[in-house]
Design a protein around this motif. Sequence first.
Motif, mmCIF file in Angstrom:
data_model
loop_
_atom_site.group_PDB
_atom_site.id
_atom_site.type_symbol
_atom_site.label_atom_id
_atom_site.label_comp_id
_atom_site.label_asym_id
_atom_site.label_seq_id
_atom_site.Cartn_x
_atom_site.Cartn_y
_atom_site.Cartn_z
ATOM 1 N N THR A 92 7.768 5.416 8.072
ATOM 2 C CA THR A 92 6.966 5.147 6.876
ATOM 3 C C THR A 92 7.816 5.114 5.607
ATOM 4 O O THR A 92 7.286 5.218 4.500
ATOM 5 C CB THR A 92 5.868 6.215 6.727
ATOM 6 N N THR A 93 9.117 4.948 5.760
ATOM 7 C CA THR A 93 10.029 4.822 4.612
ATOM 8 C C THR A 93 10.729 3.468 4.674
ATOM 9 O O THR A 93 11.191 3.051 5.741
ATOM 10 C CB THR A 93 11.080 5.946 4.605
ATOM 11 N N MET A 94 10.799 2.796 3.540
ATOM 12 C CA MET A 94 11.494 1.512 3.446
ATOM 13 C C MET A 94 12.477 1.574 2.286
ATOM 14 O O MET A 94 12.161 2.101 1.222
ATOM 15 C CB MET A 94 10.499 0.368 3.207
ATOM 16 N N GLY A 124 0.812 -1.206 0.000
ATOM 17 C CA GLY A 124 0.000 0.000 0.000
ATOM 18 C C GLY A 124 0.846 1.256 0.000
ATOM 19 O O GLY A 124 0.496 2.255 0.647
ATOM 20 N N ALA A 125 1.975 1.241 -0.717
ATOM 21 C CA ALA A 125 2.881 2.386 -0.735
ATOM 22 C C ALA A 125 2.297 3.509 -1.590
ATOM 23 O O ALA A 125 1.666 3.271 -2.620
ATOM 24 C CB ALA A 125 4.241 1.968 -1.275
ATOM 25 N N ASP A 126 2.524 4.738 -1.166
ATOM 26 C CA ASP A 126 2.117 5.903 -1.959
ATOM 27 C C ASP A 126 3.165 6.243 -3.008
ATOM 28 O O ASP A 126 2.847 6.804 -4.052
ATOM 29 C CB ASP A 126 1.915 7.119 -1.043
ATOM 30 N N LEU A 152 10.481 3.028 -0.770
ATOM 31 C CA LEU A 152 9.024 3.044 -0.662
ATOM 32 C C LEU A 152 8.621 3.993 0.459
ATOM 33 O O LEU A 152 9.261 4.013 1.516
ATOM 34 C CB LEU A 152 8.482 1.647 -0.349
ATOM 35 N N ARG A 153 7.561 4.746 0.208
ATOM 36 C CA ARG A 153 7.038 5.649 1.224
ATOM 37 C C ARG A 153 5.517 5.581 1.232
ATOM 38 O O ARG A 153 4.884 5.366 0.200
ATOM 39 C CB ARG A 153 7.479 7.090 0.953
ATOM 40 N N ARG A 154 4.939 5.770 2.429
ATOM 41 C CA ARG A 154 3.499 5.894 2.558
ATOM 42 C C ARG A 154 3.206 6.820 3.732
ATOM 43 O O ARG A 154 4.053 7.001 4.617
ATOM 44 C CB ARG A 154 2.837 4.535 2.739
#
Length: 365
Positions: A130-132, A112-114, A144-146
């Motif tokens: 919220t960062t991978m 569900g990443a933005d 990846l960020r969300r």
Amino acid sequence: MTLWRIRATVDDRPGYLSVLTASLALRGVNILAVQVHTTEAGAVDDFLVDAPDTLDEAELVAAVERGRGRDCWVARSEARGLADQPTRALGLATRLVRDPEDTGGALRALLGADEVAWLPTRVAGGIDGTTMQLPDPAGGSYRLRRAAPSYTPAEYARAQALVELAATAARRAADHVTLVLPDGAELLVRPATADDLAGVRELHEGCSARTRQRRYFVGAALPSPARLRRLLEPAEGLTLLATTTAGPGRPAGRVVAMANLVAEGDEAEVALLVRDDWQRRGLGTALLRRLLGQAERAGVAAVLLHVQAENGPMLRTLRRLDRPATLERDGSVVTVTVPVTPAAAPARAADPVASAAAPPPRRSR
């Protein structure tokens, strides 16, 4: 009733999860699925719930907090959320096998990443809220960020497995090459899989008894299905198949040759089987060159080939490789050792493979 996703951290102690679920149940919330992510801060519980339409986000957060949950995140969900996580992951894995280039889209769907970005530089993997960041086995990395919630170690492990699968699928796709023989015939050369058992058995049935005996040494009978399965996917090594492409009167996909590379320590054993009507056309030489290239990439020091002394065509194929080699003859069998790393290469002898016709002294046992 409305579908919601709820994520909250709960102390990892006996009974704490039941307190949270009881608080939700008192408000008529039906828990459809739950996943537990273990973290240093406690157990992060991820729920998919069906809640009464009268409950809003604030009331769900309040219910979680009364149930000893903290760092609560609540969001509306869709019907596709009813598919459990293993089912969704398997579906995305199938999608990547078909299209390894869609790794970013698969990661977005999984987590569900933005935002999913591929970076040309390789970075250390890890999560920060919220960062991978994920290293790409093929080079570079993914970021990846969300907005919410924070990523968990379990989600990182899933994403890492998906990226590794995509890299493996991409390598397999790159290994599919079209081979044009000197006479203009085209074949597809690719790694074998367990699904090729029927085609490889047909290859053996289409070979003469003499060709099978030259390959296996111990009679001309067909190898058992169990042995063919081991050859198709060796524990250490690679098997290549040459299959026909579509043409006049020629169906695509028929296996006409098999080349095996089985590694053991710093050496690997190579063997070749080519259907009779495809012999003496340069196919064996092309397959052996590809296996030697694979051995070099794998760091193997040398490859060994066991050839019957009377098998002139195979000895001529080895000669055309134009590589240094040493030979040992034991009765009717010649063992050819071909170094594949510079450090292992001996001084080159003059035409060593051609000399196999003249029996060297038997090696001592």
